[in-house]
Structure formats: structure tokens, C-alpha cells
Design a protein around this motif. Structure first.
Motif, PDB file in Angstrom:
ATOM      1  N   UNK A 167     -31.769  26.259 -30.497  1.00 27.27           N
ATOM      2  CA  UNK A 167     -31.450  24.978 -30.884  1.00 27.27           C
ATOM      3  C   UNK A 167     -31.911  24.940 -32.204  1.00 27.27           C
ATOM      4  N   UNK A 168     -31.370  23.994 -33.191  1.00 30.85           N
ATOM      5  CA  UNK A 168     -31.512  23.992 -34.498  1.00 30.85           C
ATOM      6  C   UNK A 168     -32.946  22.872 -34.593  1.00 30.85           C
ATOM      7  N   UNK A 169     -33.571  23.104 -35.622  1.00 31.39           N
ATOM      8  CA  UNK A 169     -34.694  22.360 -35.912  1.00 31.39           C
ATOM      9  C   UNK A 169     -34.385  21.476 -37.062  1.00 31.39           C
ATOM     10  N   UNK A 170     -33.421  20.627 -37.006  1.00 31.97           N
ATOM     11  CA  UNK A 170     -33.006  19.726 -38.183  1.00 31.97           C
ATOM     12  C   UNK A 170     -32.905  18.425 -37.487  1.00 31.97           C
ATOM     13  N   UNK A 171     -33.347  17.360 -38.418  1.00 29.61           N
ATOM     14  CA  UNK A 171     -33.244  16.049 -37.908  1.00 29.61           C
ATOM     15  C   UNK A 171     -31.876  15.507 -37.358  1.00 29.61           C
ATOM     16  N   UNK A 172     -31.679  14.954 -36.219  1.00 28.46           N
ATOM     17  CA  UNK A 172     -30.451  14.353 -35.592  1.00 28.46           C
ATOM     18  C   UNK A 172     -30.234  13.341 -36.588  1.00 28.46           C
ATOM     19  N   UNK A 173     -31.068  12.446 -36.525  1.00 30.91           N
ATOM     20  CA  UNK A 173     -30.918  11.004 -37.343  1.00 30.91           C
ATOM     21  C   UNK A 173     -31.873  10.894 -38.483  1.00 30.91           C
ATOM     22  N   UNK A 174     -31.285  10.831 -39.639  1.00 31.63           N
ATOM     23  CA  UNK A 174     -31.611  10.821 -41.026  1.00 31.63           C
ATOM     24  C   UNK A 174     -33.040   9.830 -41.114  1.00 31.63           C
ATOM     25  N   UNK A 175     -34.126  10.459 -41.353  1.00 25.82           N
ATOM     26  CA  UNK A 175     -35.383   9.662 -41.311  1.00 25.82           C
ATOM     27  C   UNK A 175     -36.085   9.457 -40.130  1.00 25.82           C
ATOM     28  N   UNK A 176     -35.459   9.901 -39.162  1.00 30.00           N
ATOM     29  CA  UNK A 176     -36.353  10.047 -37.940  1.00 30.00           C
ATOM     30  C   UNK A 176     -36.695  11.490 -37.385  1.00 30.00           C
ATOM     31  N   UNK A 177     -37.932  11.469 -37.236  1.00 27.22           N
ATOM     32  CA  UNK A 177     -38.476  13.074 -36.852  1.00 27.22           C
ATOM     33  C   UNK A 177     -38.130  13.177 -35.416  1.00 27.22           C
ATOM     34  N   UNK A 178     -36.766  13.724 -35.322  1.00 28.09           N
ATOM     35  CA  UNK A 178     -36.362  14.095 -33.990  1.00 28.09           C
ATOM     36  C   UNK A 178     -35.344  15.266 -34.152  1.00 28.09           C
ATOM     37  N   UNK A 179     -35.747  16.233 -33.803  1.00 30.70           N
ATOM     38  CA  UNK A 179     -34.775  17.507 -33.768  1.00 30.70           C
ATOM     39  C   UNK A 179     -34.514  18.007 -32.251  1.00 30.70           C
ATOM     40  N   UNK A 180     -33.241  18.831 -32.033  1.00 30.39           N
ATOM     41  CA  UNK A 180     -33.335  19.447 -30.770  1.00 30.39           C
ATOM     42  C   UNK A 180     -34.173  20.337 -30.330  1.00 30.39           C
ATOM     43  N   UNK A 181     -34.862  20.905 -31.374  1.00 34.67           N
ATOM     44  CA  UNK A 181     -35.977  22.022 -31.273  1.00 34.67           C
ATOM     45  C   UNK A 181     -37.147  21.253 -30.409  1.00 34.67           C
TER      46      UNK A 181
END
Length: 431
Positions: A167-181
Motif C-alpha cells: 500500500x502507498x503511504x501518500x495522503x488520499x485527500x489533500x490536507x488530511x493525514x490519511x493514507x492507505x498504509x
């Protein structure tokens, strides 16, 4: 070991260790083989294993670089063991090869002791001795396994060892600390603790009573455990009410320890701040449980959880997906609450989260909330726990059918724990 080499020749120390380890393995094999097969099927005794280890050492030191003598001796030994196995299976119909493999490991002890650090060769010997002695334990475990047990293990390995690293460790929504990882990491950690509690209940404390059910269940989910215990107490004898109430409080005690583990994994800063609080509360809940249990006359027959409830496996993909969805929901709620309502709104949300599973909310706080102070995160976590304990108390009363014999224990026990929580929370705010 290096200090011993300063006073004794290295060759002497190595010889003694090889001889001792080989003898220990031989004694273990003699005991197991005599019990299982009888003297006629043994290819040797404990002395044979000792001589195998010594032979490996002698052939190794004669040619330590090329190791041709050692490899040649291994081939000869393998041929003799193979001949012994052929005779054993043809005449006595004994097909096990464990003893042969252990003999070959014994032969390899000499170069391992001579070239590897002490912790490694001791670990090898200890592993051989343990696996030899635990044969019957493994047999019992295999007999207890449900038909889909290996599938369950494969599921856990898949979600932790295959899905998570991909899983990537990049934000799903800009500005929200939420990544798939981060979503799946929280899911894997909680699923791992749940799976561990299931294994303990299924294979270590299978015939345990109500108290142990509360302890082990609290590692998985205090809310689910308290609900199950409350339903069972509805039809339990009156003299077991104190035991059920104590088990519910032990589940709460283990809940604090579970969150302590989660905090340690995800946030060292918060852990250093709140671990005294969680330890004190876990100890308080356990003391209250012991007080209630010790006051009542103990039943001679401890209640045992139903087979269906014992064997229910918490590690299911739908459970993992539900947790992941809840984690995303609470992440978004926390993010936008901070934007539009500030820390005051976050405090309110922490109490509201206690109405459901608080683990996704708390884990979201641990993994980052957009620059919120560590003190605020710790306080919100504690508030969510207090709210959840109140909800658990209501569940205990509701699912038990509001039994009068249990009601006083629940109100008194949970009330004491909640009061202690509030006192510590106020102290936490004003220190």
C-alpha cells in the motif's frame, strides 16, 4: 565465552561444548524413542548421538577450510541413517524420520559451535530439545484445530505481510493525514492483538472459567466480552453473579493494557505521558474485580464459556474492513471537527466516540491530527475511554436483563472505576 578462551584452549572448550550438547540431544532422543517405539527400532543410544557430535568435530578440525572430510563423513553418516531407516520401515513399519534429521543436526553442531556466536548455537540446541519434547503438545493442538484454522492464519499473514507492504503511504485527500498504509497498519495491529487473544483462548485457556474469559476477551474487545458475559449471567445461578461482574471488570482492566500496547506502537510521546494513568486504571479495575470476587463465596464449579463463544474467531476480512471504514470515518470527523470547532469540538467528539468502538478514534489520534498538542490528544483519549466504560456498564445492565443480584455489583464496580478515571483525568488537566 570469549573470557573462557583466555584461560582455556579454544579447541578444548569447543570439544566440551560439542560433547555436552550432543549428549543432551541424545538423552532427549533416547527418552522419546524408547517411549514411542521401543529399543528394537533405535539406531543407537544417547552415546551414539554423542559420538556423532564428536565425529563431526574431529572431521571438521582436520580440514576446517575445505571441509572435505566433514562433508564426506556427512555422506557416510547419511548413508548409514538411510539404511537404518529402510530396515526400520520394512521390518517394523516405523516411518518417522525425525530422529534421523536430529542426528544430522547433531553432526553439524561442531562447525556451528566453532564458527558462530554463543547465542546462536545455544538457540539451535534449545530449539531441538523443545521441539523434541513438544511432540505430544503439537498433536493435541492439531486435534483441537478447526477445519479452517490454517485459512485463518493465511488471512492474517496476507493482511500483514502481503497487503500492508504494497500500500502507498501518500495522503488520499489533500490536507488530511490519511493514507492507505496508515489505515491498513491500524487494522493489522488491532487484528493481530485480536488474533493473539483468540489463540490464547482456543489453545492455552480452552477450558478456562469466566474470569479467564474476561481477561482474554478484554485483549480483543472489552465491549464484546462484557456483552457476552452479561448475556450468560442472565441465566446463571445467583452465587455466580460476583464472578461474572469480576470478569467484566477484568475485561476493562485488560482494555487499558491493550491501549497501552497500541499507544506504545504508534506514539512514543503520548505513551510517555499517559502510561502511568493507564497502568493505574488497569490496576484499579483489577483490584475492584478482586474485591468483588473475594467477598462472595466462590462456586465449586467455575462457569465455562460455551463452545460456540470460545471458538468464535475475530479475524475475519469483514471485521477488518469494518474497522478500516470506521478508521476513515473518525479520521475525517476529527479533521473537520478541528477545522470548524477546534479542540473543544474534539473534546466533545471523544465522548461521542465512546458510544461505539473507540479503537479507530484513538488510533487516529495517535497517528496524527494536524498539529494538535500531545496533551490534548492524551486527554481526548482518556475521555473516550471513560465514555466507553460508561457505555459498557449500560451494556452489562441491559444484556443481563437488569438482574437485581448483578446490578449492585455492576453499579458499584463500574462506578468505582469510572470515579477513579474522572479523578485522574481532572488531575491530568490541572498538573
Amino acid at each position: 565465552m570469549e573470557n573462557i578462551y583466555n584461560y582455556l584452549p579454544k579447541e578444548l572448550v569447543t570439544f566440551i561444548l560439542v560433547t555436552l550438547f550432543s549428549l543432551l540431544i541424545g538423552l532427549s532422543q533416547r527418552k522419546i524413542s524408547l517411549k514411542r517405539e521401543g529399543e528394537t527400532t533405535l539406531f543407537g543410544t544417547d552415546r551414539t548421538f554423542t559420538f556423532i557430535g564428536i565425529l563431526g568435530y574431529l572431521l571438521y578440525i582436520l580440514d576446517p577450510l575445505e571441509m572435505r572430510l566433514f562433508m564426506g563423513g556427512g555422506l557416510v553418516l547419511g548413508g548409514l541413517l538411510g539404511l537404518n531407516y529402510y530396515v526400520k520401515q520394512s521390518q517394523f513399519h516405523v516411518f518417522g524420520v525425525t530422529t534421523i534429521i536430529i542426528a544430522l543436526i547433531t553432526y553439524c553442531i561442531a562447525p556451528i559451535v566453532a564458527t558462530q556466536p554463543s547465542w546462536f548455537y545455544v538457540m539451535v540446541v534449545v530449539t531441538v530439545l523443545l521441539l523434541t519434547e513438544l511432540k505430544h503438545t503439537f498433536t493435541e493442538i492439531a486435534q483441537r484445530m478447526q477445519s479452517d484454522e490454517m485459512i485463518t492464519l493465511a488471512k492474517f499473514l496476507a493482511i500483514s505481510g502481503i497487503i500492508l507492504p504494497m500500500l502507498p503511504n501518500e495522503n488520499i485527500i489533500p490536507g488530511v493525514s490519511l493514507t492507505p498504509y496508515s489505515i491498513w497498519l491500524a487494522t493489522v495491529v488491532v487484528s493481530g492483538i485480536s488474533y493473539l487473544s483468540y489463540l490464547l483462548k482456543q489453545y492455552v485457556f480452552r477450558q478456562s472459567g469466566v474470569l479467564v474469559s474476561g481477561i482474554i476477551g478484554g485483549l480483543y474487545s472489552s465491549t464484546a466480552t462484557i456483552s457476552v458475559l452479561a448475556r450468560k449471567s442472565k441465566h446463571a445461578p445467583v452465587h455466580e453473579m460476583a464472578e461474572y461482574a469480576s470478569a467484566m471488570l477484568l475485561a476493562v482492566s485488560m482494555m487499558f493494557l491493550r491501549f497501552l500496547i497500541l499507544i506504545f506502537i504508534f506514539s512514543q510521546d503520548i505513551f510517555s505521558l499517559v502510561y502511568p494513568y493507564l497502568l493505574v486504571m488497569s490496576f484499579t479495575a483489577a483490584i475492584v474485580a478482586w474485591f468483588i470476587y473475594s467477598r462472595e463465596k466462590r462456586s465449586e464449579k467455575a462457569g465455562v464459556m460455551d463452545e460456540e463463544e470460545e471458538s468464535s474467531n475475530p479475524l475475519e476480512f469483514k471485521v477488518a474492513l469494518i474497522f478500516a471504514i470506521l478508521f476513515v470515518v473518525f479520521t475525517l470527523l476529527t479533521h473537520y471537527t478541528l477545522i470548524y470547532a477546534g479542540t473543544g469540538g474534539l473534546n466533545l467528539l471523544s465522548f461521542v466516540s465512546g458510544l461505539s468502538d473507540i479503537t479507530p478514534f484513538i488510533l487516529n489520534l495517535f497517528q496524527g491530527t494536524g498539529g494538535v498538542a500531545v496533551l490534548v490528544i492524551a486527554a481526548c483519549s482518556m475521555q473516550a475511554i471513560i465514555s466507553n466504560i460508561v457505555v459498557n456498564m449500560c451494556y452489562a445492565i441491559f444484556f443481563s436483563g437488569r438482574r437485581k443480584e448483578l446490578l449492585s455489583f455492576i453499579l458499584g464496580g463500574f462506578g468505582a472505576v469510572i470515579a477513579m478515571n474522572v479523578v485522574l483525568l481532572l488531575f491530568f488537566y490541572f498538573i
